[in-house]
Enzyme design. Structure first.
Site, short mmCIF file in Angstrom:
data_model
loop_
_atom_site.label_atom_id
_atom_site.label_comp_id
_atom_site.label_asym_id
_atom_site.label_seq_id
_atom_site.Cartn_x
_atom_site.Cartn_y
_atom_site.Cartn_z
N ASP A 162 -52.14 -24.95 -26.37
CA ASP A 162 -51.95 -23.57 -25.91
C ASP A 162 -53.30 -22.99 -25.48
OD1 ASP A 162 -49.40 -23.86 -26.96
OD2 ASP A 162 -50.01 -23.00 -28.89
N1 URA Z 1 -49.15 -26.65 -31.93
C1 URA Z 1 -49.29 -25.39 -31.47
O1 URA Z 1 -48.66 -24.47 -31.97
N2 URA Z 1 -50.12 -25.17 -30.45
C2 URA Z 1 -50.86 -26.15 -29.88
O2 URA Z 1 -51.63 -25.87 -28.96
C3 URA Z 1 -50.72 -27.45 -30.37
C4 URA Z 1 -49.85 -27.67 -31.40
#
Ligand code: URA
Length: 248
Positions: free
Chosen positions: A109
């Site tokens: 993310d």
């Molecule tokens: N899990 C998440 O919530 N975000 C990420 O970026 C990777 C794994």
């Protein structure tokens, strides 16, 4: 059949380029019947088409196409995991060399930090992201509140999310509000949703390991090329039931 591709390259040359030692040593690997091409044990003198043939050593596929690059990036928060962002935010590909063109393996993310692999090795990327290979990813999650031992157990056993229950994971408490969580699925925002589901939303999330790959010294925003041994370890991790399988 030694010359399946009369114009191809000799297998020992291809293996030597992929980091398996001198051509002489690679000939020994072939003579010891440890090398397969497209699933069949290769014999000395075998030539291969590096664009199409699948070469494996001790059962683990080897990336043999010349020009393959593999970068490990420590992604900072605020950078998006795409090649281009319509909103004009900085992207992970802007943090690594332009040529050859690479793409991110899986995604973090925008607000998640930590290790991200970028490569032009489509075959390896596919295997690393495919859930059936179950390559582990480890995260440090700073959360709100102080999860109890029962809560940590719930994370371990699997929590109900709107797209189904999560598979068993590894979870441990490193400090009152700091969890280490290791998952081998790759669902969207999975760690954030797992923590939220048990009542402890994530404040900060950092990926610290991808299969066998870790790096505590890479500063945020910096990248480095993987070593040949690291690429090989990744290949093993992304080979079902391979000797380097880190699946749980
Ligand atoms: N899990 C998440 O919530 N975000 C990420 O970026 C990777 C794994």
């Amino acid at each position: 059949m030694t010359d399946a591709h009369p114009d191809g390259e000799r297998l020992q040359k291809v293996l030597a380029r992929a980091g398996f030692g001198s051509r002489r040593l690679c000939e020994e690997l072939i003579a010891e019947e440890r090398v397969t091409v497209n699933g069949e044990i290769a014999v000395l003198g075998r030539r291969v088409d590096v664009e199409h043939d699948h070469v494996a050593v001790d059962g683990a596929e080897v990336g043999v196409r010349p020009g393959l690059v593999h970068y490990l990036l420590n992604k900072p928060a605020g950078v998006v995991t795409t090649a281009s962002d319509p909103q004009g935010r900085p992207t992970v590909v802007q943090l690594v060399p332009d040529e050859p063109r690479v793409f991110p393996v899986g995604r973090l993310d925008a607000d998640t930090e930590g290790l991200l692999l970028l490569t032009n090795d489509g075959d390896l990327a596919h295997r690393l992201t495919h859930p059936s290979f179950g390559v582990e990813k480890e995260y440090l999650a700073e959360v709100t509140g102080e999860p109890s031992r029962a809560t940590v157990r719930r994370l371990r056993e699997g929590v109900e999310l709107d797209d189904g229950r999560t598979a068993p994971a590894r979870a441990s408490l490193l400090a009152p509000s700091l969890l280490r969580i290791t998952i081998h699925e790759g669902r969207n925002r999975q760690v954030r949703r797992m923590c939220e589901a048990v009542g402890h939303p994530v404040v900060r999330l950092v990926r610290t390991r991808i299969g066998p790959l870790g790096d505590r010294t890479l500063a945020p925003g910096r990248w480095r090329a993987l070593t040949t041994d690291e690429v090989r370890a990744l290949e093993r991790a992304a080979t079902p039931s391979g000797p380097g399988d880190t699946g749980q």
